[in-house]
Design an enzyme around this catalytic site. Structure first.
Site, PDB file in Angstrom:
ATOM      1  N   ASP A  44     -30.292  -4.318  23.424  1.00 40.58           N
ATOM      2  CA  ASP A  44     -30.904  -3.801  24.856  1.00 40.58           C
ATOM      3  C   ASP A  44     -30.213  -3.096  25.780  1.00 40.58           C
ATOM      4  OD1 ASP A  44     -29.287  -5.971  25.641  1.00 40.58           O
ATOM      5  OD2 ASP A  44     -30.799  -7.326  26.468  1.00 40.58           O
ATOM      6  N   GLU A 114     -28.970 -14.412  24.253  1.00 42.61           N
ATOM      7  CA  GLU A 114     -27.900 -14.577  25.446  1.00 42.61           C
ATOM      8  C   GLU A 114     -28.095 -16.012  25.804  1.00 42.61           C
ATOM      9  OE1 GLU A 114     -27.825 -11.854  28.607  1.00 42.61           O
ATOM     10  OE2 GLU A 114     -27.587 -10.033  27.255  1.00 42.61           O
ATOM     11  N   GLU A 181     -18.588 -11.805  25.374  1.00 39.30           N
ATOM     12  CA  GLU A 181     -18.344 -10.595  26.287  1.00 39.30           C
ATOM     13  C   GLU A 181     -17.690 -10.836  27.776  1.00 39.30           C
ATOM     14  OE1 GLU A 181     -21.274  -7.062  28.334  1.00 39.30           O
ATOM     15  OE2 GLU A 181     -22.116  -8.744  26.903  1.00 39.30           O
TER      16      GLU A 181
END
Length: 263
Positions: A44, A114, A181
């Site tokens: 995205d 996520e 991340e």
């Protein structure tokens, strides 16, 4: 023959590093897989690097399905993973399944979602119904407003413990891979050692099973701010393909990311 989840698990079991890049169109899909990329991630991040938005929050499911189809048509070897955009997985497990099924129908072999513990029920629901999931914890761009910006996650003892517990839980409920991340390298290393599924690092140090970067970042062509973990592989390269080959070589050899690209 296209790379499969079993192929990636075998690479992981043999200790072979996995090279991942984001990809959004057919031409780059062809180039990247021929340069040795194992996984093409339709991220995205296209909201920023293609559409010019300040973040990823405006990307729609239609956008993701369209770009997934483009990447699939341009490739024949790489594994295809697609992001679940904002709003498509922060719903009921049943609604998330319908949304994920659209990306699978578009050609994705796995979706990326996520969220930590809060997404465990959803990931369990999807994986029990045949949709492979890569979970994503640490810095989560879809939660940028909640997190207060693009900051390193897991620096405090409590945050690190929560991320570790999230990782263990997400594996338990069926996640096939885990993206980490912007977390401290030592924490990512600890999580990677304890899991039996591959970890994908972006700003998470050298010990992850795989590495990923946003394509436009590693080519040095995105005009926005460059995170610390980004390396411009076009420096000294004669072509885009050569730059990608250098990226693959450094990932495979355990040379990227170095300490200067880690936290």
């Amino acid at each position: 023959m296209r790379t499969t989840r079993d192929s990636l698990q075998k690479m992981y079991a043999e200790g072979k590093k996995i090279a991942v890049l984001t990809c959004y169109d057919a031409t780059f899909a062809h180039l990247l897989e021929n340069a040795g990329i194992d996984i093409l991630l339709i991220g995205d991040s296209l909201g920023s690097v293609l559409q010019g938005h300040a973040n990823t929050l405006s990307v729609t499911l239609d956008d993701m399905a369209y770009h997934t189809q483009c990447v699939v048509r341009g490739s024949s070897k790489a594994f295809i993973m697609a992001d679940m955009p904002f709003g498509s997985s922060q719903v009921s497990p049943e609604e998330t399944f319908v949304n994920a099924a659209r990306l699978i129908a578009a050609g994705a072999q796995m979706v990326k979602i996520e969220g930590g513990q809060i997404m465990a029920e959803t990931i369990d629901f999807l994986t029990r119904r045949g949709i492979p999931v890569c979970a994503h914890i640490g810095l989560m761009p879809q939660s940028v407003h909640q997190l207060g910006g693009y900051k390193v996650q897991g620096r405090t003892t409590n945050e690190a413990e929560q991320l570790f517990n999230d990782a263990m839980l997400l594996q338990e409920v069926g996640a096939a891979m885990l993206l980490l991340e912007t977390i401290p390298a030592l924490l990512a290393s600890k999580i990677t050692r304890e899991l039996s599924i591959p970890t994908i690092g972006i700003g998470a140090g050298i010990d992850c099973s795989a590495q990923v970067l946003v394509l436009h970042d590693m080519l040095g062509i995105y005009p926005g701010n460059k995170p610390r973990f980004v390396k411009n592989f076009m420096d000294g390269a004669s072509s885009i393909q050569t730059a990608v080959e250098h990226y693959v070589e450094e990932v495979r050899a355990g040379q990227y990311p170095s300490a200067e690209h880690s936290f």
